[in-house]
Motif scaffolding. Sequence first.
Motif, PDB file in Angstrom:
ATOM      1  N   ARG A 141       0.822  -1.215   0.000  1.00 29.44           N
ATOM      2  CA  ARG A 141       0.000   0.000   0.000  1.00 29.44           C
ATOM      3  C   ARG A 141       0.854   1.262   0.000  1.00 29.44           C
ATOM      4  N   GLY A 142       2.104   1.133   0.381  1.00 25.07           N
ATOM      5  CA  GLY A 142       2.979   2.294   0.413  1.00 25.07           C
ATOM      6  C   GLY A 142       3.702   2.562  -0.895  1.00 25.07           C
ATOM      7  N   TRP A 143       3.226   2.000  -1.999  1.00 28.59           N
ATOM      8  CA  TRP A 143       3.918   2.153  -3.284  1.00 28.59           C
ATOM      9  C   TRP A 143       4.097   3.617  -3.688  1.00 28.59           C
ATOM     10  N   ALA A 144       3.222   4.498  -3.226  1.00 29.04           N
ATOM     11  CA  ALA A 144       3.298   5.903  -3.638  1.00 29.04           C
ATOM     12  C   ALA A 144       4.217   6.738  -2.757  1.00 29.04           C
ATOM     13  N   VAL A 145       4.706   6.170  -1.651  1.00 29.38           N
ATOM     14  CA  VAL A 145       5.540   6.966  -0.735  1.00 29.38           C
ATOM     15  C   VAL A 145       6.787   7.518  -1.427  1.00 29.38           C
ATOM     16  N   PRO A 146       7.534   6.708  -2.219  1.00 30.54           N
ATOM     17  CA  PRO A 146       8.760   7.247  -2.822  1.00 30.54           C
ATOM     18  C   PRO A 146       8.536   7.992  -4.137  1.00 30.54           C
TER      19      PRO A 146
END
Length: 444
Positions: A141-146
């Motif tokens: 779910r954190g794919w958009a963090v970077p």
Amino acid sequence: MTLPKNRPFRPLIGHGSYAEALRVGEILRKETVGGALLVAAAAIAIIWANSPAAESYFALRDFKVGYEPWHLQLSLGAWAADGLLAVFFFLVGLELKREFVAGDLRQPSKAAVPVAAAVGGVVVPAAIFAALNWGSAEAVRGWAVPTATDIAFAVAVLAVIGSHLPTALRLFLLTLAVVDDLIAIAIIAIFYTSEIHAVPLLLTLVPVAVYAFLAQRYRRFFGLNPAAAWLILLPIGVVAWALLHASGIHATMAGVVLGFTIPVLHGKANAEPEAGPGLAEVFEHRFRPFSAGVAVPLFAFFSAGVAIGGLEGLAAVASDPVALGIVAGLVLGKPVGIVATTWLMARFTRLRLDPSLKWVDLFGMGLLAGIGFTVSLLVAELAFGADSAYNDHAKVAILAASLAAALLAALVLTGRNRHYRTVEAEERVDANLDGIPDVYQREG
């Protein structure tokens, strides 16, 4: 691939208009202080959160204030993320509209490269993170963090190390960061909204419409009377923010929407970019100091504080695929995505890199775009939740990656800045010699 010979080549990164060059210089001067405050606030939070008085930091961050019947009894950390950060996104909305209406993004030939580079700088980091975390539904779910670039932090670093870099190169970073912000806004609205309540969402349109009407109809009045925006527009904006918060969509999006309602150009000559500054530019001058000096540093203070847990905690972070995905995405994925996409544009279109620039310059800018501080912290909280161990590891990774990206960018761009400073000095000498009669040049 064979291209028609009768089509002229265009520079891959144009020099931009004179007005854009002036704007770049002004933004660089402003963001230096804001970036320094951002870093200072984050450093204080980290030190406090790992000190013997750590409990007082978390007690302050989690202290709740607000009106519960309206679902607005939030912690101070949530108020900073949902409320104060809306001011930052309001300025993002102003900047986006300015670019599309009166900036270089209104010209497809100038917009194509930074837009494509921004997309590449989002897709590649997301792919790297997803590859390292595939198989864990919660982690992925954190794919958009970077994928996000912190424009304030990046521009602050650029202002310190890049005083002699070509304006075209600095404008490229600013335009790329603006488009990056637009993509981040879309990602937050689409992928991190779990439940939408239709009634408050529809009701949000009412204050937004009133806000837009007043800003458009009385633009001169609000431009000449600074207090009017605070007394008239701000309360309407707060109502729109509260309704959007109740709808389930992240409330910072209200700032973007309201920013888009502000007129960019002046008066009736709204279709002419040369008509002069409009209310959007006036508001940017007024509110940027509050955003850079108060809103964003306070968000960083309440978001960056994480208990690392000594060497054991660092070891846990270093072995977490979430943290590794964030570091690899920001430090490696950003420059690779930006440079590779720009190279593809040069390879398969009539666009060519300006002869005065080198690919190493773009690589340095790509590294600088790997500073993903403010928006990355926000996305991490939305993706994992404030109480998740993934969120703590993500914060540490964001801070480490942003610092590493800043240092690597400084290493590359300091050398390039020295090169361009030498070129400028040689050009000044040549220009002075051109103004001296040949007989004196020979004798000298």
